[in-house]
Design a protein around this motif. Sequence first.
Motif, short mmCIF file in Angstrom:
data_model
loop_
_atom_site.label_atom_id
_atom_site.label_comp_id
_atom_site.label_asym_id
_atom_site.label_seq_id
_atom_site.Cartn_x
_atom_site.Cartn_y
_atom_site.Cartn_z
N LEU A 290 0.85 -1.18 0.00
CA LEU A 290 0.00 0.00 0.00
C LEU A 290 0.89 1.23 0.00
O LEU A 290 2.09 1.14 0.24
CB LEU A 290 -0.96 0.02 1.21
CG LEU A 290 -0.36 -0.09 2.62
CD1 LEU A 290 0.13 1.24 3.15
CD2 LEU A 290 -1.40 -0.65 3.57
N THR A 291 0.31 2.38 -0.30
CA THR A 291 1.01 3.65 -0.13
C THR A 291 0.16 4.50 0.79
O THR A 291 -1.08 4.38 0.81
CB THR A 291 1.24 4.37 -1.48
OG1 THR A 291 -0.03 4.62 -2.10
CG2 THR A 291 2.11 3.54 -2.39
N THR A 292 0.82 5.37 1.56
CA THR A 292 0.08 6.09 2.59
C THR A 292 0.89 7.30 3.06
O THR A 292 2.06 7.45 2.73
CB THR A 292 -0.23 5.12 3.76
OG1 THR A 292 -1.18 5.71 4.63
CG2 THR A 292 1.03 4.75 4.53
N PHE A 293 0.24 8.12 3.86
CA PHE A 293 0.92 9.27 4.45
C PHE A 293 1.77 8.81 5.63
O PHE A 293 1.28 8.10 6.52
CB PHE A 293 -0.08 10.34 4.89
CG PHE A 293 -0.79 10.98 3.73
CD1 PHE A 293 -0.11 11.87 2.89
CD2 PHE A 293 -2.11 10.68 3.45
CE1 PHE A 293 -0.75 12.45 1.81
CE2 PHE A 293 -2.75 11.27 2.37
CZ PHE A 293 -2.07 12.15 1.54
N ALA A 294 3.02 9.23 5.64
CA ALA A 294 3.97 8.77 6.65
C ALA A 294 3.66 9.27 8.05
O ALA A 294 3.92 8.56 9.02
CB ALA A 294 5.39 9.19 6.25
N GLU A 295 3.11 10.47 8.16
CA GLU A 295 2.98 11.10 9.47
C GLU A 295 1.55 11.23 9.98
O GLU A 295 1.32 11.83 11.02
CB GLU A 295 3.67 12.47 9.43
CG GLU A 295 5.16 12.34 9.13
CD GLU A 295 5.84 13.66 8.88
OE1 GLU A 295 5.18 14.72 8.91
OE2 GLU A 295 7.07 13.64 8.63
N VAL A 296 0.59 10.70 9.25
CA VAL A 296 -0.81 10.74 9.69
C VAL A 296 -1.03 9.54 10.62
O VAL A 296 -0.79 8.41 10.21
CB VAL A 296 -1.77 10.70 8.48
CG1 VAL A 296 -3.21 10.57 8.93
CG2 VAL A 296 -1.58 11.95 7.61
N TRP B 171 -3.40 7.68 11.61
CA TRP B 171 -4.21 6.54 11.16
C TRP B 171 -3.75 6.03 9.80
O TRP B 171 -4.44 5.25 9.16
CB TRP B 171 -5.70 6.88 11.15
CG TRP B 171 -6.07 8.03 10.25
CD1 TRP B 171 -6.41 7.95 8.93
CD2 TRP B 171 -6.13 9.41 10.60
NE1 TRP B 171 -6.67 9.21 8.43
CE2 TRP B 171 -6.51 10.13 9.44
CE3 TRP B 171 -5.90 10.12 11.79
CZ2 TRP B 171 -6.66 11.50 9.42
CZ3 TRP B 171 -6.05 11.50 11.76
CH2 TRP B 171 -6.42 12.17 10.60
N ASN B 172 -2.58 6.43 9.38
CA ASN B 172 -1.99 5.94 8.14
C ASN B 172 -0.75 5.11 8.48
O ASN B 172 -0.87 4.06 9.09
CB ASN B 172 -1.68 7.09 7.19
CG ASN B 172 -2.89 7.60 6.41
OD1 ASN B 172 -2.73 8.27 5.41
ND2 ASN B 172 -4.11 7.32 6.84
N ALA B 173 0.45 5.53 8.10
CA ALA B 173 1.64 4.68 8.27
C ALA B 173 1.82 4.13 9.69
O ALA B 173 2.08 2.93 9.84
CB ALA B 173 2.89 5.42 7.81
N PRO B 174 1.68 4.93 10.74
CA PRO B 174 1.84 4.34 12.08
C PRO B 174 0.84 3.21 12.36
O PRO B 174 1.18 2.21 12.98
CB PRO B 174 1.64 5.52 13.02
CG PRO B 174 2.02 6.72 12.19
CD PRO B 174 1.53 6.39 10.80
N TYR B 175 -0.38 3.38 11.87
CA TYR B 175 -1.40 2.34 12.03
C TYR B 175 -1.00 1.07 11.27
O TYR B 175 -1.05 -0.03 11.82
CB TYR B 175 -2.75 2.88 11.53
CG TYR B 175 -3.83 1.83 11.44
CD1 TYR B 175 -4.44 1.32 12.58
CD2 TYR B 175 -4.24 1.34 10.21
CE1 TYR B 175 -5.43 0.36 12.50
CE2 TYR B 175 -5.22 0.38 10.11
CZ TYR B 175 -5.82 -0.11 11.26
OH TYR B 175 -6.79 -1.06 11.17
N TYR B 176 -0.59 1.25 10.01
CA TYR B 176 -0.22 0.09 9.21
C TYR B 176 1.01 -0.62 9.78
O TYR B 176 1.12 -1.84 9.68
CB TYR B 176 -0.01 0.48 7.75
CG TYR B 176 -1.28 0.97 7.11
CD1 TYR B 176 -2.42 0.17 7.07
CD2 TYR B 176 -1.36 2.25 6.58
CE1 TYR B 176 -3.60 0.64 6.51
CE2 TYR B 176 -2.54 2.72 6.00
CZ TYR B 176 -3.66 1.89 5.97
OH TYR B 176 -4.82 2.35 5.43
#
Length: 177
Positions: free
Chosen positions: A118-124, A126-131
Amino acid sequence: MDESHRIRPARADDMDRLGEIEVAAGVGFRDLDMAAIADDDPPTAEVLAGYIGDGRAWVVTDETDRPVGYLIADRVDAAGHVEQVSVDPSHARLGLGAALIGAAESWARHQGFTTLTLTTFAEVPWNAPYYQRLGFRVVPAAELGDGLRRVREHEAELGLDRWPRVAMSRPVAAPAD
């Protein structure tokens, strides 16, 4: 995910609701000064119909069978690729996003893929930290396959790189016995 929710393939009659979910899920980006993301249009009916028709779209529903989250998947670099996953904020923090990722992983396994990307926002949050909590790792730019590199280039063309973005992957788990 509790027993009042279930995952099923998305249907054509879900499409309007999927747009509503996408809009609702985008609202949280305003609090992060990412209004352009919050204002982004949801996938069109034509785009969603392609995913639904190809069996690459799933919804998580409430007790009335009303979708409260969805995921659409692609094939990128011989891997299953999470193109979009969104959960209505009124149903957040119930494990629904993780359950949808699990549906995508099951599909990827059935397709013979060993990786989910997947691709995602690094610092949001509920995005990268969640994944990362779900077992995904950041894929360094030098390790991107041609397809994932093209995805990232397209995202940059759309202006998404105004905020740090990353590609992530995790192995597809072997089927449970």
